[in-house]
Design an enzyme around this catalytic site. Structure first.
Site, PDB file in Angstrom:
ATOM      1  CE  LYS A 187      39.342  32.340  51.568  1.00  0.00           C
ATOM      2  NZ  LYS A 187      38.023  31.952  51.274  1.00  0.00           N
ATOM      3  CD  GLU A 209      43.791  39.006  37.629  1.00  0.00           C
ATOM      4  OE1 GLU A 209      44.152  37.915  37.517  1.00  0.00           O
ATOM      5  OE2 GLU A 209      42.813  39.419  37.173  1.00  0.00           O
ATOM      6  CB  CYS A 228      38.969  39.913  36.238  1.00  0.00           C
ATOM      7  SG  CYS A 228      40.325  38.673  35.768  1.00  0.00           S
ATOM      8  CD  GLU A 247      34.729  43.113  37.741  1.00  0.00           C
ATOM      9  OE1 GLU A 247      34.942  42.915  39.001  1.00  0.00           O
ATOM     10  OE2 GLU A 247      35.527  42.607  36.910  1.00  0.00           O
TER      11      GLU A 247
HETATM   12  P1  ADP Z   1      33.520  38.093  45.248  1.00  0.00           P
HETATM   13  O1  ADP Z   1      32.849  39.331  45.998  1.00  0.00           O
HETATM   14  O2  ADP Z   1      33.238  38.150  43.916  1.00  0.00           O
HETATM   15  O3  ADP Z   1      33.092  36.542  45.958  1.00  0.00           O
HETATM   16  P2  ADP Z   1      35.802  38.307  46.681  1.00  0.00           P
HETATM   17  O4  ADP Z   1      37.129  39.291  46.350  1.00  0.00           O
HETATM   18  O5  ADP Z   1      35.162  38.544  47.890  1.00  0.00           O
HETATM   19  O6  ADP Z   1      35.040  38.234  45.457  1.00  0.00           O
HETATM   20  O7  ADP Z   1      36.746  36.957  46.806  1.00  0.00           O
HETATM   21  C1  ADP Z   1      37.711  36.571  46.364  1.00  0.00           C
HETATM   22  C2  ADP Z   1      38.558  35.719  47.471  1.00  0.00           C
HETATM   23  O8  ADP Z   1      38.755  36.865  48.515  1.00  0.00           O
HETATM   24  C3  ADP Z   1      37.667  34.534  48.040  1.00  0.00           C
HETATM   25  O9  ADP Z   1      38.706  33.500  48.336  1.00  0.00           O
HETATM   26  C4  ADP Z   1      37.067  35.237  49.285  1.00  0.00           C
HETATM   27  O10 ADP Z   1      36.579  34.177  50.329  1.00  0.00           O
HETATM   28  C5  ADP Z   1      38.308  35.974  49.674  1.00  0.00           C
HETATM   29  N1  ADP Z   1      37.754  37.108  50.723  1.00  0.00           N
HETATM   30  C6  ADP Z   1      36.452  37.773  51.003  1.00  0.00           C
HETATM   31  N2  ADP Z   1      36.716  38.674  51.966  1.00  0.00           N
HETATM   32  C7  ADP Z   1      37.991  38.487  52.352  1.00  0.00           C
HETATM   33  C8  ADP Z   1      38.789  39.373  53.171  1.00  0.00           C
HETATM   34  N3  ADP Z   1      38.126  40.363  54.290  1.00  0.00           N
HETATM   35  N4  ADP Z   1      40.202  39.044  53.549  1.00  0.00           N
HETATM   36  C9  ADP Z   1      40.765  38.131  52.787  1.00  0.00           C
HETATM   37  N5  ADP Z   1      40.043  37.483  51.848  1.00  0.00           N
HETATM   38  C10 ADP Z   1      38.727  37.599  51.687  1.00  0.00           C
END
Ligand code: ADP
Length: 495
Positions: free
Chosen positions: A187, A262, A296, A396
């Site tokens: 994803k 991570e 990161c 962060e």
């Molecule tokens: P940022 O806030 O910097 O975009 P995220 O942790 O939200 O970092 O994003 C990292 C990945 O996690 C992306 O692929 C995002 O689509 C996915 N993501 C965001 N929210 C969820 C969730 N509730 N469950 C699973 N994956 C998620």
């Protein structure tokens, strides 16, 4: 016409689909969304907006592939496949790098430089295809009992990838899966999915069997959440924010999935008075500014020993002002934009907080205007007089913002460095081996660099402690995470 229009590879543009079982399919809902180039804020393609139904189809394909012909591939066949994948990605690397630059903004000079990282990562995984082992275990049972230990692939792995380095980030998951015989549903992040989709095309061409690598694009709370809570996914490999990690941990409880997380960091980078400043100034600065701070491991708490504070800050300011910022397609550019308006707002909010909490803005601090006004460009920024308890030193930022924090001695700086909820990385700049040793032992973090910052070797691996997550990425330990153990008690005298 802009530079983007003239140099876009044919892949960029139009509507993209999910990859499931070797087929490209639109979302069940038929929905799509735009993905944009952060240097221009213009849409460059449409992505399928995946939801639970799409994730379920992809997981079914991944399970079917896991249990089918792929499970009979020998280690040699998988090794040969990874080498084919390596050659295919190497052959098309310039195109992949260009897609990455158009999609997430990192300067082409840097993304092209990732070719070597890509190559080493895949060669490392090609060397690990014998990890599924069977061995005789010693036991203390009667002599007629033999005990065997097996290591076997864990099954279907969900890979949730962030937007800050998707091209390389996906390879840790793809490489480990191909090495061990697992299958994957990736994803990608909604802000930067294109390099992963193009890689998926190249994987099929390189001979990766249908269903072994699947890709579902879409938003985190929709496609990502559906993957995290799917009952037939055995493991999630996640890189991203702590807020999202908490949701993934909760969602994974449904079938007690294994997790590798991570997460973020607020890494200390420590410059002692005896350091070689010709090395330490650019090294520590780029330890934050690389990828416009969207890394990161960014050493964003820069501890500088008080005796060299003034000289160090002057040189850091000069270095920060010298960086060339702009559209990553320009080969002279060193720093690109932030990924999105959301990220720009987030960085701006933290700079405002820094000013309000009493830190001194030494350089930068704002969005870039002029020719760069249409993109999400932010100036390299340095705060001095920062205290470790200020928000900009605790949270962060994920932007090009350095907090300079003064210190006097080793004990004090180790204490301050560890006064953070995170434990991802850290750096030490000194000519003294004793100082380097004491400080690197004293800091609680997964990686410490001495007189360098940011180096990564896939064979060594990488991970965090505290709120930076768990599970090692790269190295033999990473491979172990894609396997499960089984012991067999064999009575050799059944009569
Ligand atoms: P940022 O806030 O910097 O975009 P995220 O942790 O939200 O970092 O994003 C990292 C990945 O996690 C992306 O692929 C995002 O689509 C996915 N993501 C965001 N929210 C969820 C969730 N509730 N469950 C699973 N994956 C998620």
């Amino acid at each position: 016409m802009t530079a983007t229009d003239t140099t876009s590879p044919a892949f960029v543009g139009g509507s993209k689909r999910h990859l499931m079982g070797g087929q490209w399919r639109a979302s069940v809902s038929g929905l799509e969304f735009d993905t944009e180039n952060p240097s221009t804020a213009r849409a460059i393609a449409r992505l399928a907006r995946g939801g639970a139904a799409d994730v379920d189809l992809a997981v079914k394909e991944a399970r079917r592939a896991f249990e089918g012909e792929w499970s009979r591939w020998t280690p040699y066949q998988r090794q040969r496949l990874i080498l084919h994948v390596h050659d295919q990605l190497e052959k098309h690397f310039d195109e992949l790098a260009l897609i990455e630059t158009l999609d997430m903004g990192a300067p082409l000079a840097g993304t092209k430089g990732l070719k070597d990282r890509m190559s080493k990562t895949l060669l490392f995984y090609a060397s690990q295809t014998n990890a599924c082992t069977t061995e005789t275990l010693s036991n203390s049972l009667p002599g007629t009992y033999m005990t065997l230990g097996h290591k076997a692939p864990i099954g279907v792995v969900g890979g949730i990838v962030p937007w800050n380095a998707p091209l390389i980030g996906q390879l840790w998951i793809i490489g480990a899966a191909l090495a061990t015989g697992c299958t994957v549903v990736l994803k990608p992040a909604e802000d930067a999915s294109l390099s992963i989709l193009r890689t998926a095309e190249l994987l099929l061409e390189a001979g990766v069997p249908p269903g072994v690598i699947n890709v579902v694009t879409g938003y985190g709370p929709e496609a990502g959440a559906a993957l995290a809570e799917h009952r037939d996914v055995d493991r999630i490999a996640f890189t991203g924010s702590i807020e999202t990690a908490r949701q993934i941990v909760a969602a994974s409880a449904v079938n007690v999935k294994r997790l590798q997380l991570e997460l973020g960091g607020k890494s200390p980078d420590i410059v002692f008075a005896d350091a070689n400043l010709d090395l330490a100034v650019p090294g520590a600065a780029m330890g934050v500014y690389t990828n416009s701070g969207q890394v990161c491991v960014a050493g964003s708490r820069l501890f500088v020993q008080r005796a060299i504070q003034r000289e160090f800050v002057d040189r850091l300011k000069e270095f920060s002002r010298s960086l060339r910022i702009g559209n990553g397609l320009d080969p002279q550019v060193q720093l690109g934009p932030l990924i999105s308006q959301r990220q720009l707002d987030r960085v701006t909010k933290y700079v405002d907080l820094g000013n309000r909490e009493g830190a001194r803005l030494a350089v930068g601090g704002g969005r870039l205007g002029g020719d760069l006004a249409q993109g999400y460009f932010f100036e390299p920024t340095v705060f001095t007089d920062v205290r470790n308890d200020m928000t900009i030193a605790r949270e962060e930022i994920f932007g090009p913002v350095i907090s300079v924090i003064p210190f006097d001695d080793i004990d004090e700086v180790i204490r301050l460095a560890n006064d953070t909820p995170y434990g991802l990385a850290g750096g030490v700049w000194t000519r003294s081996a004793a100082t380097a040793h004491l400080v690197s032992r004293g800091i609680k973090a997964g990686t410490i660099w001495v007189n360098s910052y940011g180096l990564l070797d896939p064979a060594v691996g990488f991970g965090g402690c505290k709120m930076s997550g768990y599970g090692w990425k790269g190295g033999a330990e990473h491979i172990e995470g894609f396997l499960y153990r089984k012991v067999v008690y064999m009575n050799l005298t059944p009569d």
